[in-house]
Design an enzyme around this catalytic site. Structure first.
Site, PDB file in Angstrom:
ATOM      1  N   GLY A 197       0.828  -1.216   0.000  1.00  7.98           N
ATOM      2  CA  GLY A 197       0.000   0.000   0.000  1.00  7.98           C
ATOM      3  C   GLY A 197       0.856   1.257   0.000  1.00  7.98           C
ATOM      4  O   GLY A 197       0.494   2.286   0.571  1.00  7.98           O
TER       5      GLY A 197
ATOM      6  N   TYR B 211     -15.004  -2.132   8.874  1.00  9.29           N
ATOM      7  CA  TYR B 211     -13.623  -1.678   9.096  1.00  9.29           C
ATOM      8  C   TYR B 211     -13.184  -1.990  10.537  1.00  9.29           C
ATOM      9  O   TYR B 211     -12.096  -2.513  10.773  1.00  9.29           O
ATOM     10  CB  TYR B 211     -13.585  -0.169   8.832  1.00  9.29           C
TER      11      TYR B 211
HETATM   12  N1  SER Z   1      -8.922   7.614   9.167  1.00  8.20           N
HETATM   13  C1  SER Z   1      -9.581   6.339   9.254  1.00  8.20           C
HETATM   14  C2  SER Z   1     -10.954   6.390   8.708  1.00  8.20           C
HETATM   15  O1  SER Z   1     -11.582   7.413   8.862  1.00  8.20           O
HETATM   16  C3  SER Z   1      -9.646   5.900  10.679  1.00  8.20           C
HETATM   17  O2  SER Z   1      -8.705   4.963  10.910  1.00  8.20           O
HETATM   18  O3  SER Z   1     -11.422   5.429   8.185  1.00  8.20           O
END
Ligand code: SER
Length: 315
Positions: free
Chosen positions: A8, A138
């Protein structure tokens, strides 16, 4: 860290991380990889889809890597749009990376996030060790990832390390599909148009950090004496906590005509509401000396200066 493979490497963190790593460890000792070659990276680069474990293994072996920094992942809002794909990429990629690290005995870093917390987590000064019942794909990926990294350390002795990053703010590469992205967009729009419409509601506090502090944290944790680490993975780290009207007020100090209004995006607002207001990074301070240099005031000065230069050069 002497020979480092980064996945990445063209993403928000990766693209600045490889520059810093090359400054410290030498240009030819950092192999940048990403799914596409979208820009020149001034040093070794290979195309790598992290769901392809064989290629990841071969590239790491040929390069003679002793370290892997695994950054390839979907961010929160994008993951929510396609949760099945997010699982395959985030978890499949991480499993492959951990397996390669085990087989080749690599030191290993991968980031977790404030997204690993959920609505039942204590919201203020969120402890290092606490309830983690995230409600996003996530977050599910991040908690599973933290546990997997711990597992590879205790079960196989892989030297896994990691932090829970807050929202990261930078002027170099824009983030893609995160919930905290508003705190980057606001600076671009302030410089370009003098106004910004926030998709996050007033009063929504989230932890944030300026990119130079995030990059330094990765290097410091990887260089830290492993025998002093009690947590190893998923250290809470943060530099500041603010809500939209506070960052707007800070920008107004430099651009007095700057104006902000709100058009709240229910999906990203729900994600933000499920995350902490501010996390406690004392374990990272105690175990490996974490320290952030930038607060909101100092970051705003630097962001506006750098973006003014960057956007003028483009126009
Ligand atoms: N910056 C990330 C997001 O907003 C948080 O880990 O998904």
């Amino acid at each position: 860290m002497k020979k480092i493979i980064v996945t990445g490497a063209l993403g928000q963190i990766g693209s600045e991380l490889i520059v810093k790593l090359r400054d410290i460890y030498g240009k030819d000792n950092v192999l940048a990889t990403d799914i596409r070659k979208e820009k020149d990276v001034n040093g070794p680069f290979e195309v790598l889809d992290v769901t392809d474990e064989n290629r990841m293994y071969e590239l790491s072996k040929q390069f003679g890597a002793d370290t892997m920094i695994h950054m390839a992942a979907l961010l929160s809002a994008t993951a929510e749009k396609n949760p099945q794909f997010a699982w395959n990429l985030n978890m499949g990629g991480l499993m492959n990376a951990l397996e390669v690290a085990r087989e080749l005995n690599l030191q290993f870093f991968t980031p977790s996030s404030i997204g690993a917390f959920g609505p039942s987590t204590p919201k203020d000064n969120t402890p290092q060790d606490t309830l983690q019942r995230p409600t996003t794909m996530y977050g599910v990926n991040k908690v599973a990832g933290e546990l997997l990294c711990d597992y590879y350390f205790t079960r196989y002795g892989v030297d896994t390390r990691g932090v829970r990053f807050p929202g990261l703010i930078s002027y170099a590469t824009p983030p893609g599909g995160g919930t905290t992205d508003y705190a980057v967009d606001i600076y671009y729009k302030a410089v370009e148009n003098g106004r910004y419409t926030s998709y996050i509601a007033e009063g929504t506090y989230m932890d944030m950090m300026y990119m130079p502090d995030a990059l330094q944290a990765i290097v410091d944790l990887m260089e830290a004496d492993g025998s002093k680490l009690k947590h190893r993975n998923a250290f809470n780290i943060t530099a500041m906590s603010f809500e939209p009207s506070q960052i707007a007020a800070e920008i107004k100090k430099h651009i007095p005509t700057f104006e902000m209004d709100y058009d709240v995006d229910p999906t990203r607002q729900a994600i933000a509401d499920s995350w902490p207001n501010s996390i406690d990074s004392s374990a990272a301070v105690e175990e490996w000396g974490f320290k952030a240099q930038y607060n909101l005031e100092k970051m705003t000065i630097d962001m506006l200066e750098k973006l003014n230069r960057k956007l003028k050069a483009i126009s």
